[in-house]
Enzyme design. Sequence first.
Site: not given
Ligand code: PRP
Length: 187
Positions: A53, A108-109, A112, A140, A161-162
Amino acid sequence: MISEPKEKIRVGEEIFTPLLSEEQIQSRIAELGAQLTIDYQGTVPVFIGVLNGSFLFMSDLIKCVELDCEIDFFKLSSYGDEKLSAGKVRMLKELNCDVNNRDIIIVEDIVDSGLSVKYIEDLFAEKNPKSMKVVSLLVKPKSLKYNVKIDYIGFDIPSEFVIGYGLDYAQKYRNLRSVYILSEESE
Ligand code: PRP
């Protein structure tokens, strides 16, 4: 080139509407880059992106940081292809660089639940960095379940969800320039 955001994105029966425009995102990233430039003056930090991300955010952020710096990436997965966190983290690609005694900035992107950042903090604490801070484009606040400190935040957003600007829905839509949020209009 600044592009106008699409009005709506339909994914099956779900509708996503614009939350953050390309202009808002780029302007905030410039501010974050300027702050990091001040805070890390005289150091050579290592920006560590969490794949997948963060790839666009990392790219745009370091262009706004006027310092010698290094970059690396590693890959975690906490969601699979679902919209809700699976509650566990897997390491899918390891870091290559040595972070011992280095100033590291985790990129981080989105934060959550905070599970990924908690996992990363525990992982890096064992590697003896000189310092560790976290920058996330999106947070969030109402979804946080873990006690984590996000040192630099682009935007606090609602717990919906975004997609877009690196964030996926079943691995698609990462290439959108704006961020879109799941709308109540969804059927
Ligand atoms: C997403 C995002 C963060 C994490 C946040 O990654 O990039 O790393 O979830 O969620 P959390 O705070 O509940 O841990 P994802 O596992 O979806 O992988 P991606 O970056 O490849 O989409």
